[in-house]
Design an enzyme around this catalytic site. Structure first.
Site, PDB file in Angstrom:
ATOM      1  CB  CYS A 114      -0.937   0.010   1.198  1.00 48.36           C
ATOM      2  SG  CYS A 114      -2.062  -1.383   1.204  1.00 48.36           S
ATOM      3  CG  HIS A 250      -3.226   3.551   2.341  1.00 50.34           C
ATOM      4  ND1 HIS A 250      -3.630   3.152   1.089  1.00 50.34           N
ATOM      5  CD2 HIS A 250      -3.283   2.438   3.121  1.00 50.34           C
ATOM      6  CE1 HIS A 250      -3.898   1.863   1.111  1.00 50.34           C
ATOM      7  NE2 HIS A 250      -3.706   1.411   2.331  1.00 50.34           N
ATOM      8  CG  ASN A 280      -6.517  -0.854   1.254  1.00 45.31           C
ATOM      9  OD1 ASN A 280      -5.803  -0.381   0.364  1.00 45.31           O
ATOM     10  ND2 ASN A 280      -6.032  -1.364   2.366  1.00 45.31           N
TER      11      ASN A 280
END
Ligand code: UT7
Length: 323
Positions: A114, A250, A280
């Site tokens: 990520c 994020h 996500n």
């Protein structure tokens, strides 16, 4: 004269297929209420079976080039951050280079899960500052749906597919002000995929091919770590919290995002949130969120923007920039 690296255009691309929380209610033992309350997610996009990470990356890259007023001829560096490459090799960056009919410039992938886009942006910044490149295409692209166990309610409600991209160019004006990258591999087992190319058994099949996460422990480390990186970034630039115009975090969980915003004493109006509709998207989440807020007119030229991310590894990092 100092050369800075400045974002000249952003682009995003989402697959058409939407997967809502009520769709997931029919697949696993979960509820729309649980997902919204615990994560902030309402829906996410999922790639079709024949749609690859490179397809998504291409869509985002073309939009970023158009926004920058650049053509593929101008690009002299391609970096793709991805955890879900089309192939073992060539890299997705090389596949993207071929799609864009670009020849000769360096092209490579970055794998920091990520945090991948934040890592990629820092690497591209260093290429540009040293004069090794003048016009970089930096992409975060993922088909996380391919490494999700759709029977595991602890993970399948969290992730989505997509791509975001920026064109980063040499400029006399800043630009990227600072980047802060970190990793601690001792956290391997909190968030990982067991299988891999050179692990015993070779290419993963079955359960070994899917994301495993100890969500609650990951959550706690993420909140603490992102709080620390906010302090580190402000201190490195001699800035105060109030100097930051926008937080582009994020997009893993709205509660993690809110905790970072509190750390910055920043009202949620100044925080770009896409987790509700994107889920996500791993390395794609930060550039997708940046693109949304640039295109809807929230983030304006000259404003100070803090990007941050946290992910598998663990890896984490931030980029402070003048848009
Ligand atoms: O992007 C990389 C970094 N990733 C992250 O930062 C993700 C970090 N973690 C999280 O976002 C959160 O920990 C989750 C959203 C994954 C989980 O939220 P939580 O508040 O930490 O819940 P939990 O794991 O402590 O589970 C609470 C309960 C459990 O039931 P019991 O044991 O209390 O009876 C779970 O079994 O919620 C249950 N549960 C669910 N219930 C309905 C777990 N997943 C689900 C689900 N639907 N999908």
């Amino acid at each position: 004269m100092t050369t800075f690296a400045r974002i000249s255009g952003t682009g995003g691309y989402l697959p058409a297929k939407e997967l809502t929380n009520s769709d997931l209610e029919r697949m696993v033992d979960t509820s729309d209420e649980w997902i919204r309350e615990r994560t902030g997610i309402k829906s996410r996009r999922v790639a079709d079976d024949n749609e690859t990470t490179c397809d998504l990356a291409e869509g985002a890259a073309r939009r970023a080039l158009e926004a920058a007023g650049r053509t593929t001829d101008d690009v002299d560096l391609i970096i793709v951050a991805t955890t879900t490459p089309d192939r073992i090799f060539p890299s997705t960056a090389c596949l993207l280079q071929q799609r864009l009919d670009i020849h000769g410039c360096p092209a490579f992938d970055i794998q920091a899960v990520c945090t991948g886009f934040v890592y990629a942006l820092d690497v591209a910044d260093k290429f540009i500052r040293t004069g090794a490149a003048r016009c970089a295409l930096v992409v975060g692209a993922e088909t996380m749906s391919r490494i999700i166990d759709w029977n595991d309610r602890a993970t399948c409600v969290l992730f989505g597919d997509g791509a975001g991209a920026v064109v980063l160019e040499a400029s006399d004006e800043p630009g990227i002000l600072s980047s802060h990258l970190h990793a601690d591999g001792s956290y391997e087992k909190l968030l990982y995929v067991p299988g891999g190319v050179s692990t015993s058994g070779g290419c993963p099949t079955g359960d070994d091919a899917y994301v495993k996460m100890r969500g609650n422990e990951t959550f706690r480390v993420a909140v603490n770590t992102l709080g620390r990186i906010v302090d580190e970034t402000l201190a490195a630039n001699g800035l105060d919290k109030s100097d930051i115009d926008w937080l582009v975090p994020h997009q893993a969980n709205i509660r993690i995002i809110q905790a970072t915003a509190r750390k910055l004493s920043m009202p949620m109006e100044r925080v770009v949130v896409t987790v509700d509709t994107h889920g996500n998207t791993s390395a794609a989440s930060v550039p997708l969120a940046l693109d949304v807020a640039v295109r809807d007119g929230r983030i304006k030229r000259g404003e100070t923007v803090l990007l941050e991310a946290f992910g598998g590894g663990f890896t984490w990092g931030s980029v402070l920039l003048k848009y």
